[in-house]
Design a protein around this motif. Sequence first.
Motif, mmCIF file in Angstrom:
data_model
loop_
_atom_site.group_PDB
_atom_site.id
_atom_site.type_symbol
_atom_site.label_atom_id
_atom_site.label_comp_id
_atom_site.label_asym_id
_atom_site.label_seq_id
_atom_site.Cartn_x
_atom_site.Cartn_y
_atom_site.Cartn_z
ATOM 1 N N GLY A 177 0.171 -2.751 4.482
ATOM 2 C CA GLY A 177 -0.317 -2.476 3.129
ATOM 3 C C GLY A 177 0.819 -2.287 2.139
ATOM 4 N N GLY A 178 1.908 -1.651 2.592
ATOM 5 C CA GLY A 178 3.054 -1.487 1.711
ATOM 6 C C GLY A 178 3.688 -2.814 1.350
ATOM 7 N N ALA A 223 11.655 -1.080 0.378
ATOM 8 C CA ALA A 223 10.348 -1.045 -0.278
ATOM 9 C C ALA A 223 9.235 -0.682 0.695
ATOM 10 N N ASN A 283 -0.339 0.889 7.373
ATOM 11 C CA ASN A 283 0.408 1.345 6.202
ATOM 12 C C ASN A 283 1.607 0.451 5.922
ATOM 13 N N SER A 295 5.861 3.449 2.810
ATOM 14 C CA SER A 295 4.583 3.217 3.486
ATOM 15 C C SER A 295 4.704 3.474 4.982
ATOM 16 N N GLU A 317 2.139 -5.577 0.871
ATOM 17 C CA GLU A 317 1.325 -6.236 -0.144
ATOM 18 C C GLU A 317 1.580 -5.681 -1.539
ATOM 19 N N GLU A 318 2.164 -4.489 -1.626
ATOM 20 C CA GLU A 318 2.438 -3.863 -2.926
ATOM 21 C C GLU A 318 3.823 -4.200 -3.476
ATOM 22 N N ILE A 319 4.623 -4.906 -2.696
ATOM 23 C CA ILE A 319 5.974 -5.233 -3.141
ATOM 24 C C ILE A 319 5.908 -6.284 -4.254
ATOM 25 N N ASP A 320 6.666 -6.030 -5.295
ATOM 26 C CA ASP A 320 6.740 -6.984 -6.397
ATOM 27 C C ASP A 320 7.558 -8.190 -5.940
ATOM 28 N N ARG A 321 6.927 -9.359 -5.891
ATOM 29 C CA ARG A 321 7.596 -10.559 -5.409
ATOM 30 C C ARG A 321 8.772 -10.966 -6.295
#
Length: 274
Positions: A156-157, A187, A153, A191, A159-163
Amino acid sequence: MTTLLSRAGNVETTALRRGAIGVVAFAVAWEIATRLHGWTGVTVPLVGQLPPPSAVVVDFLKLAGSPGYWNSWSLSFQRVLAGFGAALAVGGALGLLMATRPRLKSVVFPVFESLRPIPPLAWVPIAIIFWPTQELSITFVTFLGALFPIVLNTVGGAEEIDRRHILAARSMGANRRYVFRRVLFPALLPSLVTGAAVGMGITWEVVVAAELISGGGQQSGDGGLGFLVWNAYQGNELPRVVVAMISLGIAGYLSSGLVRALGNRLMPWRSVAS
């Protein structure tokens, strides 16, 4: 602000009321299903063979007066907290490292993914042989049960962060430590908390099986709730089996709820956003 707090309180009260109604309705349906054979001669499949809730309550009242029952609660909680605490420390650190170090992730993640499909219970024989004491072997298995969801988790969290948020912070002169503390970690925290809550539920599933397989103790009072289930089964005490199962469900519910509550304390912006 006062209006928002009152609305939040009303929502919680409504949710508790609905939950209580659901529990009462389930108990009534269970009681009717188990007594339907005596009333009409019709047996409800599966449920009709269980003891009625009234018999379970009577057995619980007898068991609640025994120190061994509460000692079983204490032992299982200690094992779960020890394994979960170790998994949170190791898994959280490993997940954060893999989330912030792509090169490390490329090396470690394939090994991690190869070990993840192995059920925690498959580690029980190795844990019994590898660790010198029974308590350490049970704790190790519960540790594995929580480790994988926490790491997955967290990664995976990431990978969802806005760069763009990271780039914006760096463009304003923020160093890596500041970016991690003020951008990445907040951020990743939702997760991480989700993985911790899932991992806590898995630890209760695993600790029961580990107590059953490893023996857990010599008596029902010194082997944990999992061993209490096994002792009740061997003694053909079906109401006591149900009491132990319900106890496990309550323990898992309270533990996961505590993790979520602590997570909400660490993420105050959630309450503001809602």
